[in-house]
Each structure stands twice: as C-alpha cells, then as structure tokens.
Scaffold this motif. Structure first.
Motif, PDB file in Angstrom:
ATOM      1  N   UNK A 126      -9.724  -4.113  -5.104  1.00  0.00           N
ATOM      2  CA  UNK A 126     -10.217  -5.341  -4.462  1.00  0.00           C
ATOM      3  C   UNK A 126      -9.091  -6.376  -4.334  1.00  0.00           C
ATOM      4  N   UNK A 127      -8.287  -6.485  -5.373  1.00  0.00           N
ATOM      5  CA  UNK A 127      -7.142  -7.414  -5.315  1.00  0.00           C
ATOM      6  C   UNK A 127      -6.227  -7.033  -4.152  1.00  0.00           C
ATOM      7  N   UNK A 128      -5.996  -5.734  -4.031  1.00  0.00           N
ATOM      8  CA  UNK A 128      -5.085  -5.243  -2.993  1.00  0.00           C
ATOM      9  C   UNK A 128      -5.682  -5.474  -1.593  1.00  0.00           C
ATOM     10  N   UNK A 129      -6.977  -5.257  -1.469  1.00  0.00           N
ATOM     11  CA  UNK A 129      -7.624  -5.508  -0.172  1.00  0.00           C
ATOM     12  C   UNK A 129      -7.512  -6.987   0.219  1.00  0.00           C
ATOM     13  N   UNK A 130      -7.618  -7.861  -0.757  1.00  0.00           N
ATOM     14  CA  UNK A 130      -7.457  -9.296  -0.475  1.00  0.00           C
ATOM     15  C   UNK A 130      -6.030  -9.571   0.016  1.00  0.00           C
ATOM     16  N   UNK A 131      -5.050  -8.910  -0.618  1.00  0.00           N
ATOM     17  CA  UNK A 131      -3.657  -9.093  -0.187  1.00  0.00           C
ATOM     18  C   UNK A 131      -3.455  -8.524   1.221  1.00  0.00           C
ATOM     19  N   UNK A 132      -4.130  -7.421   1.535  1.00  0.00           N
ATOM     20  CA  UNK A 132      -3.999  -6.816   2.866  1.00  0.00           C
ATOM     21  C   UNK A 132      -4.531  -7.777   3.932  1.00  0.00           C
ATOM     22  N   UNK A 133      -5.605  -8.463   3.594  1.00  0.00           N
ATOM     23  CA  UNK A 133      -6.139  -9.456   4.547  1.00  0.00           C
ATOM     24  C   UNK A 133      -5.132 -10.592   4.755  1.00  0.00           C
ATOM     25  N   UNK A 134      -4.445 -10.945   3.689  1.00  0.00           N
ATOM     26  CA  UNK A 134      -3.409 -11.977   3.821  1.00  0.00           C
ATOM     27  C   UNK A 134      -2.294 -11.487   4.752  1.00  0.00           C
ATOM     28  N   UNK A 135      -1.868 -10.243   4.577  1.00  0.00           N
ATOM     29  CA  UNK A 135      -0.811  -9.715   5.451  1.00  0.00           C
ATOM     30  C   UNK A 135      -1.281  -9.678   6.905  1.00  0.00           C
ATOM     31  N   UNK A 136      -2.539  -9.281   7.116  1.00  0.00           N
ATOM     32  CA  UNK A 136      -3.103  -9.322   8.477  1.00  0.00           C
ATOM     33  C   UNK A 136      -2.950 -10.731   9.058  1.00  0.00           C
ATOM     34  N   UNK A 137      -3.334 -11.679   8.251  1.00  0.00           N
ATOM     35  CA  UNK A 137      -3.266 -13.085   8.665  1.00  0.00           C
ATOM     36  C   UNK A 137      -1.828 -13.491   9.012  1.00  0.00           C
ATOM     37  N   UNK A 138      -0.894 -12.968   8.244  1.00  0.00           N
ATOM     38  CA  UNK A 138       0.515 -13.330   8.468  1.00  0.00           C
ATOM     39  C   UNK A 138       1.152 -12.482   9.573  1.00  0.00           C
ATOM     40  N   UNK A 139       0.395 -11.535  10.100  1.00  0.00           N
ATOM     41  CA  UNK A 139       0.919 -10.683  11.168  1.00  0.00           C
ATOM     42  C   UNK A 139       1.913  -9.647  10.691  1.00  0.00           C
ATOM     43  N   UNK A 140       1.726  -9.216   9.475  1.00  0.00           N
ATOM     44  CA  UNK A 140       2.639  -8.208   8.905  1.00  0.00           C
ATOM     45  C   UNK A 140       1.904  -6.874   8.812  1.00  0.00           C
ATOM     46  N   UNK A 141       2.327  -5.925   9.633  1.00  0.00           N
ATOM     47  CA  UNK A 141       1.687  -4.606   9.610  1.00  0.00           C
ATOM     48  C   UNK A 141       2.171  -3.778   8.432  1.00  0.00           C
ATOM     49  N   UNK A 142       3.463  -3.885   8.176  1.00  0.00           N
ATOM     50  CA  UNK A 142       4.080  -2.970   7.232  1.00  0.00           C
ATOM     51  C   UNK A 142       5.029  -3.750   6.332  1.00  0.00           C
ATOM     52  N   UNK A 143       4.912  -3.450   5.038  1.00  0.00           N
ATOM     53  CA  UNK A 143       5.792  -4.097   4.068  1.00  0.00           C
ATOM     54  C   UNK A 143       7.089  -3.305   3.961  1.00  0.00           C
ATOM     55  N   UNK A 144       8.176  -4.024   3.943  1.00  0.00           N
ATOM     56  CA  UNK A 144       9.452  -3.411   3.591  1.00  0.00           C
ATOM     57  C   UNK A 144       9.375  -2.887   2.156  1.00  0.00           C
ATOM     58  N   UNK A 145       8.665  -3.638   1.301  1.00  0.00           N
ATOM     59  CA  UNK A 145       8.479  -3.183  -0.081  1.00  0.00           C
ATOM     60  C   UNK A 145       7.329  -3.924  -0.756  1.00  0.00           C
ATOM     61  N   UNK A 146       6.669  -3.231  -1.663  1.00  0.00           N
ATOM     62  CA  UNK A 146       5.750  -3.860  -2.617  1.00  0.00           C
ATOM     63  C   UNK A 146       6.351  -3.627  -3.991  1.00  0.00           C
ATOM     64  N   UNK A 147       6.346  -4.672  -4.808  1.00  0.00           N
ATOM     65  CA  UNK A 147       6.995  -4.570  -6.120  1.00  0.00           C
ATOM     66  C   UNK A 147       6.221  -5.368  -7.152  1.00  0.00           C
ATOM     67  N   UNK A 148       6.139  -4.818  -8.353  1.00  0.00           N
ATOM     68  CA  UNK A 148       5.483  -5.562  -9.417  1.00  0.00           C
ATOM     69  C   UNK A 148       5.575  -4.830 -10.741  1.00  0.00           C
ATOM     70  N   UNK A 149       5.402  -5.594 -11.814  1.00  0.00           N
ATOM     71  CA  UNK A 149       5.412  -5.027 -13.160  1.00  0.00           C
ATOM     72  C   UNK A 149       4.047  -5.186 -13.803  1.00  0.00           C
ATOM     73  N   UNK A 150       3.733  -4.320 -14.744  1.00  0.00           N
ATOM     74  CA  UNK A 150       2.477  -4.387 -15.488  1.00  0.00           C
ATOM     75  C   UNK A 150       1.301  -4.290 -14.507  1.00  0.00           C
ATOM     76  N   UNK A 151       0.364  -5.238 -14.514  1.00  0.00           N
ATOM     77  CA  UNK A 151      -0.731  -5.161 -13.544  1.00  0.00           C
ATOM     78  C   UNK A 151      -0.195  -5.246 -12.120  1.00  0.00           C
ATOM     79  N   UNK A 152       0.969  -5.891 -11.955  1.00  0.00           N
ATOM     80  CA  UNK A 152       1.607  -5.914 -10.636  1.00  0.00           C
ATOM     81  C   UNK A 152       1.971  -4.506 -10.179  1.00  0.00           C
TER      82      UNK A 152
END
Lengths: 365, 365
Positions: free
Chosen positions: B120-146
């Motif tokens: 669900x967290x990720x789907x919320x982030x995907x909606x944000x990317x849609x909003x920003x007009x970003x189809x594809x991430x150059x990278x996703x990065x995170x530690x622990x829960x990230x």
C-alpha cells in the motif's frame, strides 16, 4: 517431589549499598537429607524470575518445579545423595524479604527497600547456611543470574564452596543487557498503576510488568528457536486480520508470557533484581582484574555456555574461564549446542545433566 | 540543501486490506531537477521512523536530514545529476495520510484508519510518480523498511524501476522481528493515555511510545557497538547510586532516545507502520516462492547487508539474492563490515556510498 518448605528469620543483613536490613526472612525448599558429616549440601541458585520451587510444584501456578530435569531421584542432583537447598533470593517475592515485605512501620517497603546486589543475595544465602549448620557446600550451581550468584559465592566465600557450576552466565552485565533491563524497568514505571512503587493493596502495574516480561522473553530465546517454533505462522486463523489482534503465533505466545507472569511476580521485585544484575561486575572490586576475584580459591569450577545464547554468550563464559586460568583455579569449560538460546539451561539438555553429574561425582583433585 | 517540500492530493487509494482510502495526501521533498527525458528520477524510501526529510532540515527537531551522507552535491545521489524524491510513507505522521489525519467526519482517523501494508505504501508512491509525470525510476533505494519498499516496488512495478538498491533489509519479517514490534505495540497500548488510539487533542501516550522506541533502538545497534560506545561506563557519576536513576551511560542514552522520539512521532503511526512491516512477506502471494515475486523483472538489483546487523542479518539478504538468482534477475550483493549493527546504513560508511555510486553509474547490461 517431597520438599520441606520453610521460612526462617535470620536477623540483620548489612548491604553493599550501606543500609542494614533489620530483619531478613528467607524462604527455601530442601530435598534430601543432610549427611551426618554435613558434606552433601548443594545450593541451587535461581534466575531472575524463578524462585525456590526448583523441584516442587509452584504454589501459585500449580506447575512443576523449574529444574525438575536436573533435580530428582536418579538425576544429576539426587535427593538420595545430596541435600539440595534452593532459597528465594533477597529482593524477590516468594517469601524472602523484598520490596513487598512489610517494613517495620507495618506497610510494604515498596521503593523504600534498599537497592541490593548479587553479593547481598549471596550473603543472605550464607546466613541461611549458617542457620542450617552447613559450613561448606559440596556444590553451588545455577544458570543465568543463578550462575552470577555461584561465581559471587566462590569469590566471597572460597572456603565454603567445594565445586561451583556456573551455567549460561557472565561475571558482569553487558551494555546490551543493561539496556534490555532498563526497557523493562521503564515499562513498569510508565504504568500509572505502579504509583512510585506504592501500589500494594491496589491494582498492580500488570500492563507494565507484562511488557517488561515480553521484552525480556525475546532475549531468552534464539532467533533460530523463534523461527523454528513460530516462524510466521498464524494463530487460529487462515489469513492476516488487518488489525492489531495477535495474528501471529509468536505474538500470542509473547502476550501469554507477559500476562501469565504478572500473576506470580511482583513488579517492584523485578525492578530490584534487574538492578542487582546490572550492578554485577565481579572484577570491579578487584581493580578491574577478574582473576583477582578468584585468587587463592580452593573451589573447582565448571563453566557451561550454550552456542545460541546471545544474552550471556560463550564469550562471557570464556572470559570467566580465562580469569580462572590466570590464577590457576581448576576449571572445566564446555560450550553446548542448542537451538534454544539462553533458555536452553532450563530445557531438556542431556549433555548438560551428564556434564554436571560427572563434575559433581569426580574426586576433588 | 535546497529542497522543494510539497504536499499533493492524489485521490482514492485501494488498499490490500480491502478498504479504500477516500483521499490520499502525500508529503514529499525533492532535490534536483527532473531531466527533459524524465530519466533521472531516484526514489528514496525511508525507514519506520524516518520521513521525507532525507536531506533537508527536520521541521520539528531542526536536525539535518537523515541521509545527508548519501544525498548531496558530489555524493552518490547528486541533485546535479538526479531528481531525488523522498515521500513520507502512507500511515506516517509528517504530512502523508495516516491515523492522525482527519477523517471525513472532521476528527482524526485514530484506530479507524485501515491497517496498511508495504505494498500500500508503494502504491501511494506510484500515484505520486504518476502525478509528477515519471513513468520509470532511474533507481529506487532504501534501507530497512525502505529496502522492503524497494523490493516491493520491483515486484509490483517491474517496468517502472531500472535499478533497485535494497540495504539492510529482508523480503519478510522474522518471528523475532515481529516479537520486538509486538512488545512496542503493547507498550503503547498499555499506556492509558493511548485511549484506544483516540488521544488527539489530549495528552499523547508518550510514556508507552518511549518504551517502544527504547526496545526497538537496542535492535538497531550491535552488542559490539553498545559495548564500544558505552560499556559499563557511568553517567556523570563516580560510583553507582544504589537507585533507579540512569547510573549507566547506556541507560541515559536509551532514555533520551525514547523521550526525544515522542516529540516527533505519532504513537498510532508507530502501530500501523510496525504492523505493515510484520505483514511483509513478498513470497506469500507467490506460493511461498520468493523468486516468483521477481520473475521476468527488468530491474537490476543491488543488495547490501552489514555483518553485525542482527535485525536484518545477512542471511535474509542472501535469501533475496538466491531468489533473484533463481529467476535470472541481475543482482550484485555485498556484505559490508561495520561494528554498528543495523544502524550502519545511516552512519558514515564510505564503502556503502562507493557501491551505490558504482551501481547507479554503471551502464545497464
């Protein structure tokens, strides 16, 4: 097993912190008979939340003793050969003087009870042995905090301990262990029912004590043991509930551990005994040199650790062994394999019983 | 560093648990500019108690961002090259919709907020990317829960993630980790101020949240790290006090960690986010076969663990790597040495930055 439960008044007890306890009461159980030569006494020292009911049914929970695998006819500690004594430690809540005992003013001590040390617990036990007419123990044995008492016994009274068996323990409490204890204490003190320790006669801080027990209980098990026992299996359901109930077996188990603990243990005792453990550092009074705590000792030592115990890891046992070596004290050391972490010393462990049996039966060198 | 803090309304969000969030709000920070080709966006996913202030001063604490060592001019994530986005996760408390947000009835959601998942967290982030007009991430990065979000991103949206960097994480939450989270939740719920989650407008359950944080914080450090940093050293005193004050530095440190946390974090958010982590098991929806979660993925993976991390040990990273290998997904794996345990990913770690830099700069194979 047939035991002789007793409580004795043992007079004053001077404490490490400077206070004098006016009237020490010690509750204990014994199994077997003291030999005419008075040379078969074994003192069993219990862990933080245990008590004198090592091999007798617990009066509150109705459960068998916590070390019936070690103590009993034909077992390593055998009432047909040994006179086995297990006393509730100073500061606890099963009959020995502690914070829930009555102060001279007729009200419970509560937080007025002086902060105690592992050495204070041992001095209380020594007074009990005096009372029983036992000059010298055939053996002192214990795991976890019981092992701390064993080491402290050998250091304080080297002439009174023939053999010392220290299991799953350490000669000092580590930063991580202090940290876990502090979490437990803060959980208790955060419970409004704790009321500064003055809750006797009203509701006890059960919620806080339960959280403290849950946090501690995790440290008693290994990650491997938790994974084998519970993994991510669900509790009485086919799917996660999308709620805060205990969906997972490990949650249900922990909640039970927490809540059942509050039926039999006093929150203030938990504060005092964890503090005593945190303060424990045998080397401290010997210029930081642990070996000096045992110099000239006539005691024979047996040190046993478990490979998955991360609360008192093998490295801490090795430190004790190296210290004993440094002062040429006789010591046997074994690291046992077990998937169960710290709790292994309470669980079925034939290797443990065999080693203890061999060590106690051996002729002193 | 200059950031562009924003909050956007993103409409409805359907959740794993079946509920539909009527109005999703996401708060985020960005660093750098989106390239005309829209191919330089990097999504930074934050851990349990972190937030969108990865490289900007925190509005409550005034402290620098939590990953300024990773993000900045000349660093692995460089605003002169990358368009870096960090969004507060769903369920949190720094501007993105969560239990302290207002329900349609004008009162905070509290425990009426639906239980959420990492997906669900990720789907919320995907909606944000849609909003920003970003189809594809150059990278996703995170530690622990990230890192969990990163793995979930690659699994849910394989075409939208070119590179995935999962640090100090796992593809499922272990029994021990669930157990520690449950202790924290019980500590919060045991606080009468929690009031069934309906405490907004009144005193927050700070005591319970503080205990939860203390317990968790121990798991973020290694025993070695705690020993090196604190050992048994006393806090502003020459000798133990024979009391319950913070005699030891480690106690004082933990108490500070607990109490300062309550100034910036919402207790209900802690419940919801820990629950989402406990529920995380990427293999679950793929018949228990983790590799299937990544089958056919076009993402390149970089998995990094730390040798003293006992919360998300290297064995969990290896499990992810083996799963990726099983479906022939390209993956680099490194175990880094650090004395600091799980927290190492937030601390100075030149090897980490070098690896991330190399991985992000490399030409896709």
């Amino acid at each position: 097993m047939t035991s002789s439960p007793q409580t004795v008044e043992l007079g004053e007890l001077a404490l490490d912190g400077g206070a004098v306890l006016p009237s020490l009461q010690v509750a204990f159980e014994t199994y077997g008979e003291l030999s005419p030569q008075r040379d078969n006494a074994v003192l069993v020292c219990h862990a933080l939340t245990m008590d004198q009911y090592a091999a007798s049914r617990h009066p509150v929970t109705g459960k068998p003793g916590w070390w019936t695998r070690m103590i009993g006819p034909g077992r390593s500690l055998d009432p047909q050969r040994h006179f086995i004594i297990c006393a509730n430690v100073l500061g606890s809540c099963m009959g020995t003087t502690g914070p829930k005992s009555l102060h001279e003013d007729g009200r419970p001590w509560g937080l007025r009870f002086p902060v105690i040390t592992i050495a204070d617990m041992v001095r209380a036990q020594a007074k009990l042995l005096d009372h029983l007419g036992i000059d010298r123990l055939c053996a002192a044995i214990g795991g976890s905090m019981g092992g701390m008492q064993v080491l402290q016994w050998a250091s304080l009274y080297p002439d009174r301990v023939e053999r010392a068996v220290a299991i799953a323990t350490a000669a000092r409490h580590s930063a991580q262990n202090i940290a876990f204890h502090e979490v437990g204490r803060q959980a208790i003190m955060a419970d409004p029912a704790w009321a500064g320790g003055d809750y006797y006669g009203g509701p006890a801080p059960a919620a806080g004590l339960s959280v403290a027990r849950m946090a501690a209980h995790i440290t008693y098990m290994s990650e491997q043991g938790l994974t084998e026992k519970f993994g991510r299996r669900l509790q009485d359901r086919e799917a996660i509930s999308f709620g805060f109930d205990a969906d997972f077996q490990v949650e249900s188990y922990l909640r039970h551990q927490g809540s059942s603990f509050t039926d039999r243990f006093d929150a203030n005792s938990y504060l005092y005994i964890t503090r005593a453990m945190d303060y424990f550092d045998l080397a401290e009074r010997h210029g930081g040199v642990l070996g000096e705590a045992f110099r000239g000792s006539g005691t024979r030592f047996c040190v046993i650790s478990f490979n998955t115990d991360w609360l008192y890891p093998t490295s801490e046992s090795r430190r004790v062994v190296h210290a004993l070596n440094s002062v040429r004290a006789p010591v046997s050391f074994v690291e046992l394999s077990s998937p169960y972490g710290h709790d292994a010393f309470l669980l079925e462990s034939p290797d443990l019983y065999r080693i203890v049996d061999g060590f106690l039966s051996g002729t002193p060198s």
